[in-house]
Scaffold this motif. Sequence first.
Motif, PDB file in Angstrom:
ATOM      1  N   ARG A  13     -13.262  18.083  -9.623  1.00  0.00           N
ATOM      2  CA  ARG A  13     -13.609  18.743 -11.079  1.00  0.00           C
ATOM      3  C   ARG A  13     -12.826  20.099 -10.927  1.00  0.00           C
ATOM      4  NH1 ARG A  13     -20.124  18.741 -10.624  1.00  0.00           N
ATOM      5  NH2 ARG A  13     -19.816  20.089 -12.700  1.00  0.00           N
ATOM      6  N   HIS A  30     -13.926  15.502 -15.690  1.00  0.00           N
ATOM      7  CA  HIS A  30     -14.871  15.003 -14.827  1.00  0.00           C
ATOM      8  C   HIS A  30     -16.050  16.219 -14.620  1.00  0.00           C
ATOM      9  CE1 HIS A  30     -11.833  12.143 -12.291  1.00  0.00           C
ATOM     10  NE2 HIS A  30     -12.459  11.523 -13.690  1.00  0.00           N
ATOM     11  N   TYR A  64     -18.846  13.234 -10.175  1.00  0.00           N
ATOM     12  CA  TYR A  64     -17.375  13.383  -9.492  1.00  0.00           C
ATOM     13  C   TYR A  64     -17.134  14.378  -8.725  1.00  0.00           C
ATOM     14  CZ  TYR A  64     -16.250  10.384 -13.655  1.00  0.00           C
ATOM     15  OH  TYR A  64     -16.235   9.427 -14.832  1.00  0.00           O
TER      16      TYR A  64
END
Length: 158
Positions: free
Chosen positions: A14, A73, A149
């Motif tokens: 991320r 994400h 994520y």
Amino acid sequence: MDNLISLLTTTEGRIGRQQWWIGIVTLVVISIVASIVLGLISMGNATLFAWLAVILNLALVWPSYCVGIKRRHDRDNNGTDLKILIAGSVLLNLLTATGIGSTMTDMGGTMVPVPSIWLGAINLIFAIFAIYMLVQLGFLKGTTGANSYGPDPLDAAA
């Protein structure tokens, strides 16, 4: 520099809004410089320039995807909308290069492609979708804390 290369070439994890903006500004600068060079190479040949623009667009697809998917994400999203945005961009670029959906019009001695009504409508819909994606990617806060994520990039920076 390693962080920038990683930002533009990997899809895992991320990133926050700041990193996304850094990646996008980098890609815009690369695109502007490359467009100037391509303009010089094409020497006013609009068809050649359009096809060189397609090649440039394709060259920037992966880095754009890498930056965008990590940002999606961060908002705990799988990025399907990002894939649609990138595919739409490539498709519209190809339509421009091939002249499909455009007619040539004489503008003071220079023939200029003018989009048909349907191509204009597609461009308008795409522009609205692109604005939606700009808000999603560049302005909305990511998921607080870890999500599916990875860890919160703001927590990792602390």
